[in-house]
Design an enzyme around this catalytic site. Structure first.
Site, PDB file in Angstrom:
ATOM      1  N   TYR A 133      10.196  -3.241   8.239  1.00  0.00           N
ATOM      2  CA  TYR A 133       8.788  -2.860   8.033  1.00  0.00           C
ATOM      3  C   TYR A 133       7.983  -3.115   9.305  1.00  0.00           C
ATOM      4  CZ  TYR A 133       4.206  -2.881   5.611  1.00  0.00           C
ATOM      5  OH  TYR A 133       2.913  -2.637   5.200  1.00  0.00           O
ATOM      6  N   LYS A 193       6.059  -0.359  11.474  1.00  0.00           N
ATOM      7  CA  LYS A 193       4.604  -0.417  11.639  1.00  0.00           C
ATOM      8  C   LYS A 193       4.217  -0.656  13.099  1.00  0.00           C
ATOM      9  CE  LYS A 193       3.459   0.270   7.298  1.00  0.00           C
ATOM     10  NZ  LYS A 193       2.793   1.488   6.845  1.00  0.00           N
TER      11      LYS A 193
HETATM   12  P1  NAP Z   1       1.943   0.915  -2.677  1.00  0.00           P
HETATM   13  O1  NAP Z   1       1.046   0.342  -3.709  1.00  0.00           O
HETATM   14  O2  NAP Z   1       3.389   0.531  -2.651  1.00  0.00           O
HETATM   15  O3  NAP Z   1       1.814   2.524  -2.689  1.00  0.00           O
HETATM   16  C1  NAP Z   1       2.584   3.248  -1.768  1.00  0.00           C
HETATM   17  C2  NAP Z   1       2.540   4.692  -2.196  1.00  0.00           C
HETATM   18  O4  NAP Z   1       3.397   5.470  -1.342  1.00  0.00           O
HETATM   19  C3  NAP Z   1       3.052   4.868  -3.604  1.00  0.00           C
HETATM   20  O5  NAP Z   1       2.325   5.865  -4.282  1.00  0.00           O
HETATM   21  C4  NAP Z   1       4.478   5.307  -3.355  1.00  0.00           C
HETATM   22  O6  NAP Z   1       5.051   6.008  -4.411  1.00  0.00           O
HETATM   23  C5  NAP Z   1       4.270   6.226  -2.168  1.00  0.00           C
HETATM   24  N1  NAP Z   1       5.540   6.544  -1.505  1.00  0.00           N
HETATM   25  C6  NAP Z   1       6.545   5.694  -1.207  1.00  0.00           C
HETATM   26  N2  NAP Z   1       7.541   6.361  -0.604  1.00  0.00           N
HETATM   27  C7  NAP Z   1       7.153   7.667  -0.512  1.00  0.00           C
HETATM   28  C8  NAP Z   1       7.746   8.852   0.011  1.00  0.00           C
HETATM   29  N3  NAP Z   1       8.967   8.848   0.558  1.00  0.00           N
HETATM   30  N4  NAP Z   1       7.061  10.019  -0.069  1.00  0.00           N
HETATM   31  C9  NAP Z   1       5.844  10.050  -0.654  1.00  0.00           C
HETATM   32  N5  NAP Z   1       5.211   8.961  -1.187  1.00  0.00           N
HETATM   33  C10 NAP Z   1       5.871   7.784  -1.091  1.00  0.00           C
HETATM   34  O7  NAP Z   1       1.381   0.552  -1.224  1.00  0.00           O
HETATM   35  P2  NAP Z   1      -0.115   0.147  -0.793  1.00  0.00           P
HETATM   36  O8  NAP Z   1      -0.263  -1.319  -0.858  1.00  0.00           O
HETATM   37  O9  NAP Z   1      -1.090   1.041  -1.487  1.00  0.00           O
HETATM   38  O10 NAP Z   1      -0.039   0.514   0.761  1.00  0.00           O
HETATM   39  C11 NAP Z   1      -0.288   1.832   1.203  1.00  0.00           C
HETATM   40  C12 NAP Z   1       0.025   1.867   2.690  1.00  0.00           C
HETATM   41  O11 NAP Z   1      -0.710   0.840   3.353  1.00  0.00           O
HETATM   42  C13 NAP Z   1       1.496   1.584   3.000  1.00  0.00           C
HETATM   43  O12 NAP Z   1       1.875   2.347   4.129  1.00  0.00           O
HETATM   44  C14 NAP Z   1       1.505   0.095   3.351  1.00  0.00           C
HETATM   45  O13 NAP Z   1       2.566  -0.225   4.227  1.00  0.00           O
HETATM   46  C15 NAP Z   1       0.185  -0.050   4.034  1.00  0.00           C
HETATM   47  N6  NAP Z   1      -0.359  -1.412   4.005  1.00  0.00           N
HETATM   48  C16 NAP Z   1      -0.531  -2.077   2.822  1.00  0.00           C
HETATM   49  C17 NAP Z   1      -1.073  -3.364   2.855  1.00  0.00           C
HETATM   50  C18 NAP Z   1      -1.293  -4.175   1.605  1.00  0.00           C
HETATM   51  O14 NAP Z   1      -1.540  -5.391   1.755  1.00  0.00           O
HETATM   52  N7  NAP Z   1      -1.219  -3.611   0.422  1.00  0.00           N
HETATM   53  C19 NAP Z   1      -1.439  -3.941   4.057  1.00  0.00           C
HETATM   54  C20 NAP Z   1      -1.216  -3.229   5.242  1.00  0.00           C
HETATM   55  C21 NAP Z   1      -0.689  -1.962   5.197  1.00  0.00           C
HETATM   56  P3  NAP Z   1       6.270   5.293  -5.213  1.00  0.00           P
HETATM   57  O15 NAP Z   1       5.629   4.570  -6.337  1.00  0.00           O
HETATM   58  O16 NAP Z   1       7.147   6.408  -5.651  1.00  0.00           O
HETATM   59  O17 NAP Z   1       6.986   4.364  -4.254  1.00  0.00           O
HETATM   60  C1  GCO Z   2       4.471  -8.830   3.439  1.00  0.00           C
HETATM   61  C2  GCO Z   2       3.352  -7.924   3.006  1.00  0.00           C
HETATM   62  C3  GCO Z   2       2.674  -7.323   4.219  1.00  0.00           C
HETATM   63  C4  GCO Z   2       1.525  -6.463   3.765  1.00  0.00           C
HETATM   64  C5  GCO Z   2       0.810  -5.847   4.904  1.00  0.00           C
HETATM   65  C6  GCO Z   2       0.157  -6.862   5.766  1.00  0.00           C
HETATM   66  O1  GCO Z   2       5.517  -8.837   2.787  1.00  0.00           O
HETATM   67  O2  GCO Z   2       4.247  -9.536   4.433  1.00  0.00           O
HETATM   68  O3  GCO Z   2       3.831  -6.907   2.146  1.00  0.00           O
HETATM   69  O4  GCO Z   2       3.596  -6.579   4.940  1.00  0.00           O
HETATM   70  O5  GCO Z   2       1.952  -5.452   2.953  1.00  0.00           O
HETATM   71  O6  GCO Z   2       1.615  -4.984   5.642  1.00  0.00           O
HETATM   72  O7  GCO Z   2      -0.695  -6.179   6.669  1.00  0.00           O
END
Ligand code: NAP
Ligand code: GCO
Length: 290
Positions: A162, A166
């Site tokens: 990851y 990223k």
């Molecule tokens: P999430 O709740 O896991 O949602 C991810 C979404 O992407 C889900 O709808 C998932 O569908 C979809 N997805 C996964 N694989 C896919 C594919 N191959 N094609 C199309 N759709 C796909 O994640 P989130 O927390 O909302 O995060 C959204 C983005 O922000 C991610 O890129 C994550 O890395 C980033 N992010 C999150 C955080 C955090 O703390 N939450 C922090 C920093 C960055 P499925 O249910 O089918 O998997």
């Molecule tokens: C982890 C978390 C993080 C967050 C996010 C932080 O396991 O450390 O999932 O990766 O999702 O990316 O910015």
């Protein structure tokens, strides 16, 4: 006369947010609609999730179109862009939001698992950006927003794939800026801290005895705000980066982390856990009713 807030409007724009059936993607889409976007396009990997997303958008009165599309499948990505362009006149804003994580010690991670994460989190944004850039170039206008992370800057145990993805996405953001900025295309990234979504639910689950998850305590001790982010915290930045207000910002990762990257952190054992004891563990994302 147009006022300053008009610069933050998305009136008449078509926005495609990948993986936006729930989580941060849904929050971005709801905010875009409130800022005036005329059409929300989203995709997910199966019909059940697309239907779930459509229900969420309909509940909020948002004109959305959902596609079954895996961002790692170039044929499906290109078909989505072609259909959306034929029906809605083109895509003005792309948010490469779809992402997965696998928390496995690196020496125990199988190549297949590594490949899965890199495919979705880095190759997916490449394929989706490559599919929309030609029309943005022709139009001399476009916004691409990538989903970076604390792991675009920091490592931690068990998230090697990851973090590599990223970190690569940070550089892809800079490269799209470098290669296509001349066509009035801006490519930036949102760098969220730790946000309460399904992706981080395992890190926040209460322990069997009702106490805080050790990682919950840890991340609060690393965050000056001493809290997890909520999807609402990211909506303003997403709208800003999608709007004319950010037309001279390019190649940037804007971190929205409650101060994590600025702070060495405190001893987790010194954190007064009683302040957070009554906070429910958010199993899913509830996008505030608009
Ligand atoms: P999430 O709740 O896991 O949602 C991810 C979404 O992407 C889900 O709808 C998932 O569908 C979809 N997805 C996964 N694989 C896919 C594919 N191959 N094609 C199309 N759709 C796909 O994640 P989130 O927390 O909302 O995060 C959204 C983005 O922000 C991610 O890129 C994550 O890395 C980033 N992010 C999150 C955080 C955090 O703390 N939450 C922090 C920093 C960055 P499925 O249910 O089918 O998997
Ligand atoms: C982890 C978390 C993080 C967050 C996010 C932080 O396991 O450390 O999932 O990766 O999702 O990316 O910015």
């Amino acid at each position: 006369m147009a006022g300053i807030l008009d610069k933050f409007r998305l009136d008449g724009k078509v926005a495609w947010i990948t993986g936006a059936s729930y989580g941060l993607g849904l929050a971005y889409a709801v905010a875009f609609a409130e800022a005036g976007a005329k059409k929300i396009i989203f995709n997910d990997i199966n019909q059940e999730l697309v239907d779930r997303g459509m229900a969420a958008y309909k509940e909020r009165g948002i004109d959305a179109t959902g596609y079954v599309c895996d961002v790692t499948n170039e044929e499906q990505v290109n078909a989505l862009v072609q259909d959306a362009t034929d029906k809605f006149g083109g895509i003005d804003i792309l948010v490469n939001n779809a992402g997965i994580i696998k928390r496995i010690p690196m020496i125990e991670m199988e190549k297949k698992q590594w490949d899965q994460v890199l495919n979705v989190d880095l190759t997916g944004p490449f394929l989706c950006s490559k599919a929309v850039l030609p029309q943005m170039i022709e139009r001399r206008s476009g916004k691409i927003i990538n989903a970076c992370s604390m792991m675009s800057e920091l490592g931690r145990e068990t998230v090697s794939a990851y973090a590599a993805a990223k970190g690569g996405l940070k550089m892809l953001t800079k490269n799209i800026c470098s290669e296509y900025g001349q066509y009035n295309i801006q490519c930036n990234a949102i760098g969220p801290g730790y946000i309460a979504t399904p992706q981080t639910a395992p890190l926040r689950e209460k322990q069997a005895d009702g106490s805080m998850h050790p990682f919950d305590r840890f991340i609060r001790s690393k965050t000056p705000a001493q809290r997890w982010g909520e999807t609402e915290d990211l909506e303003g930045l997403a709208v800003f980066l999608a709007s004319p207000a950010s037309d001279f910002i390019n190649g940037q990762v804007v971190y929205i982390d409650g101060g994590i990257l600025a702070y060495i952190g405190q001893d987790p054992s010194q954190l007064d856990a009683s302040k957070f004891q009554d906070e429910a563990t958010r199993e899913d994302v509830v996008v505030a009713d608009k």
